[in-house]
Design a protein around this motif. Structure first.
Motif, PDB file in Angstrom:
ATOM      1  N   ARG A  95       3.657   1.986  -6.997  1.00 18.98           N
ATOM      2  CA  ARG A  95       3.123   3.344  -6.866  1.00 18.98           C
ATOM      3  C   ARG A  95       4.022   4.358  -7.558  1.00 18.98           C
ATOM      4  O   ARG A  95       5.224   4.157  -7.673  1.00 18.98           O
ATOM      5  CB  ARG A  95       2.971   3.694  -5.382  1.00 18.98           C
ATOM      6  CG  ARG A  95       1.973   2.789  -4.691  1.00 18.98           C
ATOM      7  CD  ARG A  95       1.683   3.203  -3.261  1.00 18.98           C
ATOM      8  NE  ARG A  95       2.760   2.864  -2.338  1.00 18.98           N
ATOM      9  CZ  ARG A  95       3.527   3.745  -1.729  1.00 18.98           C
ATOM     10  NH1 ARG A  95       3.363   5.045  -1.941  1.00 18.98           N
ATOM     11  NH2 ARG A  95       4.469   3.347  -0.892  1.00 18.98           N
ATOM     12  N   ALA A  96       3.415   5.438  -8.011  1.00 20.27           N
ATOM     13  CA  ALA A  96       4.150   6.538  -8.645  1.00 20.27           C
ATOM     14  C   ALA A  96       3.580   7.855  -8.142  1.00 20.27           C
ATOM     15  O   ALA A  96       2.364   8.071  -8.192  1.00 20.27           O
ATOM     16  CB  ALA A  96       4.045   6.463 -10.163  1.00 20.27           C
ATOM     17  N   ASN A  97       4.437   8.711  -7.652  1.00 15.94           N
ATOM     18  CA  ASN A  97       4.030  10.025  -7.159  1.00 15.94           C
ATOM     19  C   ASN A  97       5.037  11.079  -7.592  1.00 15.94           C
ATOM     20  O   ASN A  97       6.200  10.773  -7.868  1.00 15.94           O
ATOM     21  CB  ASN A  97       3.941  10.022  -5.626  1.00 15.94           C
ATOM     22  CG  ASN A  97       2.775   9.210  -5.115  1.00 15.94           C
ATOM     23  OD1 ASN A  97       1.622   9.625  -5.220  1.00 15.94           O
ATOM     24  ND2 ASN A  97       3.062   8.029  -4.567  1.00 15.94           N
TER      25      ASN A  97
ATOM     26  N   PHE B 148       8.923   9.110   3.163  1.00 14.95           N
ATOM     27  CA  PHE B 148       7.526   8.806   3.517  1.00 14.95           C
ATOM     28  C   PHE B 148       6.802   8.116   2.372  1.00 14.95           C
ATOM     29  O   PHE B 148       6.141   7.084   2.570  1.00 14.95           O
ATOM     30  CB  PHE B 148       6.785  10.085   3.902  1.00 14.95           C
ATOM     31  CG  PHE B 148       5.292   9.915   3.962  1.00 14.95           C
ATOM     32  CD1 PHE B 148       4.700   9.185   4.981  1.00 14.95           C
ATOM     33  CD2 PHE B 148       4.470  10.454   2.981  1.00 14.95           C
ATOM     34  CE1 PHE B 148       3.314   9.002   5.028  1.00 14.95           C
ATOM     35  CE2 PHE B 148       3.103  10.278   3.010  1.00 14.95           C
ATOM     36  CZ  PHE B 148       2.516   9.549   4.034  1.00 14.95           C
ATOM     37  N   LEU B 149       6.906   8.677   1.162  1.00 17.14           N
ATOM     38  CA  LEU B 149       6.183   8.109   0.030  1.00 17.14           C
ATOM     39  C   LEU B 149       6.629   6.686  -0.281  1.00 17.14           C
ATOM     40  O   LEU B 149       5.849   5.891  -0.825  1.00 17.14           O
ATOM     41  CB  LEU B 149       6.358   8.992  -1.203  1.00 17.14           C
ATOM     42  CG  LEU B 149       5.608  10.329  -1.179  1.00 17.14           C
ATOM     43  CD1 LEU B 149       5.989  11.177  -2.382  1.00 17.14           C
ATOM     44  CD2 LEU B 149       4.091  10.108  -1.149  1.00 17.14           C
ATOM     45  N   ALA B 150       7.878   6.356   0.023  1.00  9.42           N
ATOM     46  CA  ALA B 150       8.395   5.013  -0.236  1.00  9.42           C
ATOM     47  C   ALA B 150       8.147   4.056   0.923  1.00  9.42           C
ATOM     48  O   ALA B 150       8.553   2.892   0.856  1.00  9.42           O
ATOM     49  CB  ALA B 150       9.889   5.078  -0.530  1.00  9.42           C
ATOM     50  N   SER B 151       7.473   4.526   1.961  1.00 12.61           N
ATOM     51  CA  SER B 151       7.266   3.714   3.160  1.00 12.61           C
ATOM     52  C   SER B 151       5.883   3.067   3.166  1.00 12.61           C
ATOM     53  O   SER B 151       4.975   3.497   2.444  1.00 12.61           O
ATOM     54  CB  SER B 151       7.412   4.594   4.404  1.00 12.61           C
ATOM     55  OG  SER B 151       6.252   5.411   4.575  1.00 12.61           O
TER      56      SER B 151
ATOM     57  N   ALA C 183       2.563   5.076   3.365  1.00  7.13           N
ATOM     58  CA  ALA C 183       1.956   5.720   2.197  1.00  7.13           C
ATOM     59  C   ALA C 183       1.485   4.686   1.174  1.00  7.13           C
ATOM     60  O   ALA C 183       1.409   4.973  -0.019  1.00  7.13           O
ATOM     61  CB  ALA C 183       2.966   6.665   1.552  1.00  7.13           C
ATOM     62  N   LYS C 184       1.125   3.508   1.630  1.00  4.67           N
ATOM     63  CA  LYS C 184       0.848   2.401   0.704  1.00  4.67           C
ATOM     64  C   LYS C 184      -0.379   2.614  -0.174  1.00  4.67           C
ATOM     65  O   LYS C 184      -0.558   1.897  -1.163  1.00  4.67           O
ATOM     66  CB  LYS C 184       0.728   1.083   1.462  1.00  4.67           C
ATOM     67  CG  LYS C 184      -0.370   1.030   2.503  1.00  4.67           C
ATOM     68  CD  LYS C 184      -0.262  -0.261   3.300  1.00  4.67           C
ATOM     69  CE  LYS C 184      -1.283  -0.311   4.426  1.00  4.67           C
ATOM     70  NZ  LYS C 184      -1.113  -1.543   5.249  1.00  4.67           N
ATOM     71  N   MET C 185      -1.224   3.584   0.139  1.00  2.95           N
ATOM     72  CA  MET C 185      -2.352   3.886  -0.743  1.00  2.95           C
ATOM     73  C   MET C 185      -2.240   5.280  -1.357  1.00  2.95           C
ATOM     74  O   MET C 185      -3.215   5.832  -1.854  1.00  2.95           O
ATOM     75  CB  MET C 185      -3.678   3.743   0.009  1.00  2.95           C
ATOM     76  CG  MET C 185      -4.136   2.298   0.169  1.00  2.95           C
ATOM     77  SD  MET C 185      -4.476   1.493  -1.428  1.00  2.95           S
ATOM     78  CE  MET C 185      -6.070   2.226  -1.836  1.00  2.95           C
ATOM     79  N   VAL C 186      -1.041   5.824  -1.350  1.00  3.75           N
ATOM     80  CA  VAL C 186      -0.802   7.126  -1.961  1.00  3.75           C
ATOM     81  C   VAL C 186      -0.112   6.901  -3.299  1.00  3.75           C
ATOM     82  O   VAL C 186       1.032   6.439  -3.354  1.00  3.75           O
ATOM     83  CB  VAL C 186       0.081   8.025  -1.070  1.00  3.75           C
ATOM     84  CG1 VAL C 186       0.304   9.375  -1.728  1.00  3.75           C
ATOM     85  CG2 VAL C 186      -0.552   8.196   0.310  1.00  3.75           C
TER      86      VAL C 186
END
Length: 256
Positions: free
Chosen positions: A172-174, A229-232, A235-238
């Motif tokens: 994932r990339a955000n 959060f984003l690395a947890s 957030a697996k579909m973010v």
């Protein structure tokens, strides 16, 4: 297994807050920074955080950091591209090309150089997270700060493109878009703008917070919380998102 985390510009400010947040969650963390004084203080904050002196706008230096650090950590699960430079403050017609290029090199090229190195091992293990620190300037533009704003817009384009490329591998990339973050760097930004406009720093600071629904500066720890959060797994579909952490910008601050 503990997350293996690499963070650019991680010896102070937002970067250090991010490093401490991951370390406090049990991650193995390595930071790099160009500020040697700040690097010398990292161990005082958290002995689990390793640190290296790196110019992240330099391809060879980035490659050397990745080669050593991925060997030490045994791989990489999370990359946080936090490096940035405020760049020159002034009207676009007064900005020198060298100043433009230096700002874009740190704010954008560094993200590309590090993402390029992280992508292959993350694809091979079919997991990973790349978190790029953009800015609300990358959502709205920024008068008197055109190099910075242009680079931060480009970071979002890079992020969304990475999400497309890496998504099939469950990587994932955000992008996180901080608003005005309290600390010495923001104080320097405010002073430079105040000097350029011939007004007081207090007036400029008030303009920033008055443009938000929550009328205060963001803390570095609030940016760090979003990174964790984003690395947890929560957030697996973010992915492919540009997420503002800014107290809701109603009207973006534009110096005049």
């Amino acid at each position: 297994m503990a997350q293996r985390v690499m963070i650019t510009a991680g010896a102070s400010g937002i970067g250090l807050a991010i490093a401490k947040a991951f370390a406090n969650n049990g991650a193995k963390v390595s930071v790099c920074d160009f500020d040697e004084r700040a690097l010398g203080e990292v161990a005082q904050f958290h002995p689990q955080i390793s640190a290296a002196h790196v110019d992240v706008s330099n391809e060879k230096a980035v490659d050397q950091w990745f080669d050593k650090t991925m060997g030490d950590l045994g791989g990489i699960d999370v990359l946080v591209n936090n490096a940035g430079a405020k760049g020159p403050t002034g009207n676009v017609e007064d900005i020198a090309l060298d100043d433009w290029r230096q700002c874009v090199s740190v704010c954008l090229d560094s993200h590309f150089l590090c993402a390029r190195r992280a992508a292959r091992p993350m694809k091979e293990q079919k997991s990973g997270n790349i978190i790029n620190i953009s800015s609300t300037a990358g959502l709205y533009g920024y008068g008197l700060r055109t190099p910075y704003a242009a680079a931060k817009w480009a970071v979002i384009g890079l992020t969304k493109s990475l999400a497309i490329e890496l998504g099939p591998y469950d990587v994932r990339a955000n992008a996180i878009c901080p608003g005005s973050v309290e600390g010495p760097r923001m104080q320097r930004v405010i002073k430079a703008e105040a000097d350029g406009r011939g007004i007081s720093a207090d007036v400029v600071a008030k303009e920033y917070t008055q443009s938000q629904s929550i009328k205060r500066f963001v803390t570095p720890e609030e940016i760090a919380d979003m990174c964790v959060f984003l690395a947890s797994p929560a957030a697996k579909m973010v992915t492919g998102q540009a997420i503002a952490v800014d107290g809701h910008t109603e009207t973006f601050h534009i110096g005049s």
